[in-house]
Design a protein around this motif. Structure first.
Motif, PDB file in Angstrom:
ATOM      1  N   PRO A 111     -14.833   4.976  -6.971  1.00 27.19           N
ATOM      2  CA  PRO A 111     -15.258   5.934  -5.670  1.00 27.19           C
ATOM      3  C   PRO A 111     -16.359   5.203  -5.043  1.00 27.19           C
ATOM      4  CG  PRO A 111     -16.350   6.794  -7.755  1.00 27.19           C
ATOM      5  CD  PRO A 111     -15.427   5.739  -8.118  1.00 27.19           C
ATOM      6  N   THR A 112     -16.041   5.678  -3.551  1.00 27.12           N
ATOM      7  CA  THR A 112     -17.122   4.922  -2.663  1.00 27.12           C
ATOM      8  C   THR A 112     -17.457   6.323  -1.668  1.00 27.12           C
ATOM      9  OG1 THR A 112     -15.498   4.610  -1.165  1.00 27.12           O
ATOM     10  CG2 THR A 112     -16.156   2.609  -2.580  1.00 27.12           C
ATOM     11  N   PHE A 113     -18.198   5.965  -0.659  1.00 29.95           N
ATOM     12  CA  PHE A 113     -18.919   6.929   0.070  1.00 29.95           C
ATOM     13  C   PHE A 113     -17.770   7.265   1.012  1.00 29.95           C
ATOM     14  CE2 PHE A 113     -20.216   3.225   2.262  1.00 29.95           C
ATOM     15  CZ  PHE A 113     -20.087   3.560   3.518  1.00 29.95           C
ATOM     16  N   TRP A 114     -16.680   6.332   1.320  1.00 28.49           N
ATOM     17  CA  TRP A 114     -15.791   6.820   2.051  1.00 28.49           C
ATOM     18  C   TRP A 114     -14.480   6.943   1.363  1.00 28.49           C
ATOM     19  CZ3 TRP A 114     -17.457   1.606   1.326  1.00 28.49           C
ATOM     20  CH2 TRP A 114     -16.392   0.848   0.676  1.00 28.49           C
ATOM     21  N   SER A 115     -14.201   6.819   0.348  1.00 29.27           N
ATOM     22  CA  SER A 115     -13.133   6.919  -0.553  1.00 29.27           C
ATOM     23  C   SER A 115     -13.300   7.469  -1.917  1.00 29.27           C
ATOM     24  CB  SER A 115     -12.105   5.692  -0.367  1.00 29.27           C
ATOM     25  OG  SER A 115     -11.103   5.918  -1.356  1.00 29.27           O
ATOM     26  N   PRO A 116     -12.387   8.556  -2.524  1.00 27.75           N
ATOM     27  CA  PRO A 116     -12.454   8.638  -3.962  1.00 27.75           C
ATOM     28  C   PRO A 116     -11.912   7.732  -4.893  1.00 27.75           C
ATOM     29  CG  PRO A 116     -10.765   9.721  -2.795  1.00 27.75           C
ATOM     30  CD  PRO A 116     -11.419   9.246  -1.793  1.00 27.75           C
ATOM     31  N   CYS A 117     -11.473   6.537  -4.197  1.00 28.36           N
ATOM     32  CA  CYS A 117     -10.798   5.671  -4.996  1.00 28.36           C
ATOM     33  C   CYS A 117     -10.634   4.394  -4.023  1.00 28.36           C
ATOM     34  CB  CYS A 117      -9.441   6.071  -5.524  1.00 28.36           C
ATOM     35  SG  CYS A 117      -8.843   4.700  -6.848  1.00 28.36           S
ATOM     36  N   PHE A 118     -11.427   3.295  -4.235  1.00 23.43           N
ATOM     37  CA  PHE A 118     -11.128   2.012  -3.554  1.00 23.43           C
ATOM     38  C   PHE A 118     -11.451   0.751  -4.322  1.00 23.43           C
ATOM     39  CE2 PHE A 118     -13.172  -1.566  -1.196  1.00 23.43           C
ATOM     40  CZ  PHE A 118     -12.362  -1.725  -0.067  1.00 23.43           C
ATOM     41  N   GLY A 119     -10.561  -0.252  -4.122  1.00 24.74           N
ATOM     42  CA  GLY A 119     -10.849  -1.496  -5.020  1.00 24.74           C
ATOM     43  C   GLY A 119     -10.225  -2.871  -3.915  1.00 24.74           C
ATOM     44  N   VAL A 120     -10.532  -3.730  -4.372  1.00 27.73           N
ATOM     45  CA  VAL A 120     -10.057  -5.049  -3.785  1.00 27.73           C
ATOM     46  C   VAL A 120      -9.360  -5.859  -4.679  1.00 27.73           C
ATOM     47  CG1 VAL A 120     -10.360  -6.794  -2.204  1.00 27.73           C
ATOM     48  CG2 VAL A 120     -11.835  -4.991  -1.970  1.00 27.73           C
ATOM     49  N   VAL A 121      -8.129  -6.418  -4.515  1.00 28.34           N
ATOM     50  CA  VAL A 121      -7.462  -7.354  -5.554  1.00 28.34           C
ATOM     51  C   VAL A 121      -6.774  -8.507  -4.697  1.00 28.34           C
ATOM     52  CG1 VAL A 121      -5.419  -5.763  -5.743  1.00 28.34           C
ATOM     53  CG2 VAL A 121      -5.975  -7.375  -7.487  1.00 28.34           C
ATOM     54  N   ALA A 122      -6.587  -9.503  -5.264  1.00 29.38           N
ATOM     55  CA  ALA A 122      -6.043 -10.750  -4.668  1.00 29.38           C
ATOM     56  C   ALA A 122      -4.485 -10.874  -5.593  1.00 29.38           C
ATOM     57  CB  ALA A 122      -6.399 -11.924  -4.384  1.00 29.38           C
ATOM     58  N   ASP A 123      -3.302 -10.681  -5.172  1.00 35.52           N
ATOM     59  CA  ASP A 123      -2.238 -10.825  -5.918  1.00 35.52           C
ATOM     60  C   ASP A 123      -1.871 -11.933  -6.152  1.00 35.52           C
ATOM     61  OD1 ASP A 123      -0.727 -11.910  -3.944  1.00 35.52           O
ATOM     62  OD2 ASP A 123       0.000 -10.058  -3.248  1.00 35.52           O
ATOM     63  N   LYS A 124      -0.877 -12.332  -7.357  1.00 37.20           N
ATOM     64  CA  LYS A 124      -0.610 -13.703  -7.912  1.00 37.20           C
ATOM     65  C   LYS A 124      -0.172 -14.823  -6.544  1.00 37.20           C
ATOM     66  CE  LYS A 124       4.049 -12.867  -8.970  1.00 37.20           C
ATOM     67  NZ  LYS A 124       5.064 -12.882 -10.231  1.00 37.20           N
ATOM     68  N   PHE A 125      -0.092 -14.182  -5.432  1.00 39.14           N
ATOM     69  CA  PHE A 125       0.243 -15.248  -4.470  1.00 39.14           C
ATOM     70  C   PHE A 125      -0.829 -15.580  -3.405  1.00 39.14           C
ATOM     71  CE2 PHE A 125       4.048 -12.836  -5.298  1.00 39.14           C
ATOM     72  CZ  PHE A 125       4.896 -13.565  -5.672  1.00 39.14           C
ATOM     73  N   GLY A 126      -2.169 -14.901  -3.805  1.00 36.31           N
ATOM     74  CA  GLY A 126      -3.345 -14.851  -3.259  1.00 36.31           C
ATOM     75  C   GLY A 126      -3.540 -14.085  -1.819  1.00 36.31           C
ATOM     76  N   VAL A 127      -2.523 -12.980  -1.681  1.00 32.59           N
ATOM     77  CA  VAL A 127      -2.780 -12.159  -0.765  1.00 32.59           C
ATOM     78  C   VAL A 127      -3.704 -11.114  -1.088  1.00 32.59           C
ATOM     79  CG1 VAL A 127      -1.675 -10.314   0.531  1.00 32.59           C
ATOM     80  CG2 VAL A 127      -0.282 -12.392   0.064  1.00 32.59           C
ATOM     81  N   SER A 128      -4.734 -10.701  -0.293  1.00 28.11           N
ATOM     82  CA  SER A 128      -5.846  -9.564  -0.599  1.00 28.11           C
ATOM     83  C   SER A 128      -5.305  -8.407  -0.183  1.00 28.11           C
ATOM     84  CB  SER A 128      -7.098 -10.331   0.185  1.00 28.11           C
ATOM     85  OG  SER A 128      -8.071  -9.360  -0.019  1.00 28.11           O
ATOM     86  N   TRP A 129      -5.527  -7.419  -0.924  1.00 35.43           N
ATOM     87  CA  TRP A 129      -5.210  -6.011  -0.776  1.00 35.43           C
ATOM     88  C   TRP A 129      -6.434  -5.191  -0.807  1.00 35.43           C
ATOM     89  CZ3 TRP A 129      -0.282  -4.425   0.401  1.00 35.43           C
ATOM     90  CH2 TRP A 129       0.726  -5.300   0.239  1.00 35.43           C
ATOM     91  N   MET A 130      -6.761  -4.327   0.337  1.00 41.54           N
ATOM     92  CA  MET A 130      -7.780  -3.471  -0.107  1.00 41.54           C
ATOM     93  C   MET A 130      -7.038  -1.972  -0.254  1.00 41.54           C
ATOM     94  SD  MET A 130     -10.445  -4.756   2.905  1.00 41.54           S
ATOM     95  CE  MET A 130      -9.397  -3.844   4.191  1.00 41.54           C
ATOM     96  N   VAL A 131      -7.288  -1.481  -1.451  1.00 40.85           N
ATOM     97  CA  VAL A 131      -6.470  -0.109  -1.905  1.00 40.85           C
ATOM     98  C   VAL A 131      -7.527   0.966  -1.659  1.00 40.85           C
ATOM     99  CG1 VAL A 131      -5.314   1.026  -3.744  1.00 40.85           C
ATOM    100  CG2 VAL A 131      -5.051  -1.502  -3.441  1.00 40.85           C
ATOM    101  N   SER A 132      -7.300   1.835  -0.834  1.00 38.64           N
ATOM    102  CA  SER A 132      -8.257   2.964  -0.523  1.00 38.64           C
ATOM    103  C   SER A 132      -7.352   4.329  -0.405  1.00 38.64           C
ATOM    104  CB  SER A 132      -8.965   2.677   0.618  1.00 38.64           C
ATOM    105  OG  SER A 132      -9.907   3.419   1.164  1.00 38.64           O
ATOM    106  N   VAL A 133      -7.798   5.106  -1.261  1.00 40.44           N
ATOM    107  CA  VAL A 133      -7.423   6.598  -1.120  1.00 40.44           C
ATOM    108  C   VAL A 133      -8.049   7.365   0.118  1.00 40.44           C
ATOM    109  CG1 VAL A 133      -6.681   8.886  -1.943  1.00 40.44           C
ATOM    110  CG2 VAL A 133      -6.539   6.746  -3.489  1.00 40.44           C
ATOM    111  N   PRO A 134      -7.343   7.787   0.956  1.00 41.55           N
ATOM    112  CA  PRO A 134      -8.203   8.388   2.138  1.00 41.55           C
ATOM    113  C   PRO A 134      -8.952   9.494   1.745  1.00 41.55           C
ATOM    114  CG  PRO A 134      -5.679   8.297   2.640  1.00 41.55           C
ATOM    115  CD  PRO A 134      -5.891   8.060   1.292  1.00 41.55           C
ATOM    116  N   ALA A 135     -10.028   9.759   2.376  1.00 35.01           N
ATOM    117  CA  ALA A 135     -10.889  10.768   1.715  1.00 35.01           C
ATOM    118  C   ALA A 135     -10.455  12.431   2.210  1.00 35.01           C
ATOM    119  CB  ALA A 135     -12.463  10.709   2.719  1.00 35.01           C
TER     120      ALA A 135
END
Length: 135
Positions: A111-135
């Motif tokens: 959880p963050t102040f802007w989302s109940p669920c947020f995280g950042v991951v780089a997939d196996k190709f190196g593409v960065s993904w910011m995964v964020s559930v809308p508040a």
């Protein structure tokens, strides 16, 4: 006007398309190989006829385009992240885990102040993904 991300996998595009179909339920809506081009592609190394010249991948309501481009080495995705907005925490957890397989978690989901669920991951190709559930 419309802006769409266009990712260059530099020889690993077909592998990436398969990965995103499995990880995110994405749908390939267009695929053209270099060997199908009506004109030769200047500068392409020999043996790249079956590599992806252009593709479109529908992820949810968005389209990401991708290619093998010049097929000259490892993909390099620096300074850009794709933002993925699953509707629920459960959907975010599933997508995050799938994207993290063989990749690297930069910020675990939480959880963050802007989302109940947020995280950042780089997939196996190196593409960065910011995964964020809308508040």
């Amino acid at each position: 006007m419309h802006v769409q991300p266009y990712l260059n996998f530099n020889g690993r595009c077909e592998e990436a398309l398969t990965f995103y179909r499995e990880a995110l339920g994405a749908e390939v809506t267009a695929l053209m190989r270099f060997g199908e081009s009506p004109e030769p592609c200047p500068g392409m190394p020999a043996g790249t006829e079956n590599k992806v010249m252009h593709s479109a991948l529908k992820i949810g309501e968005s389209t990401v385009m991708a290619s093998d481009c010049e097929c000259r080495g490892a993909p390099n995705f620096q300074g850009v992240s794709l933002a993925l907005s699953p509707a629920t925490t459960a959907a975010a957890e599933k997508a995050f885990a799938a994207l993290a397989a063989g990749g690297q978690v930069h910020m675990p989901l939480g959880p963050t102040f802007w989302s109940p669920c947020f995280g950042v991951v780089a997939d196996k190709f190196g593409v960065s993904w910011m995964v964020s559930v809308p508040a």
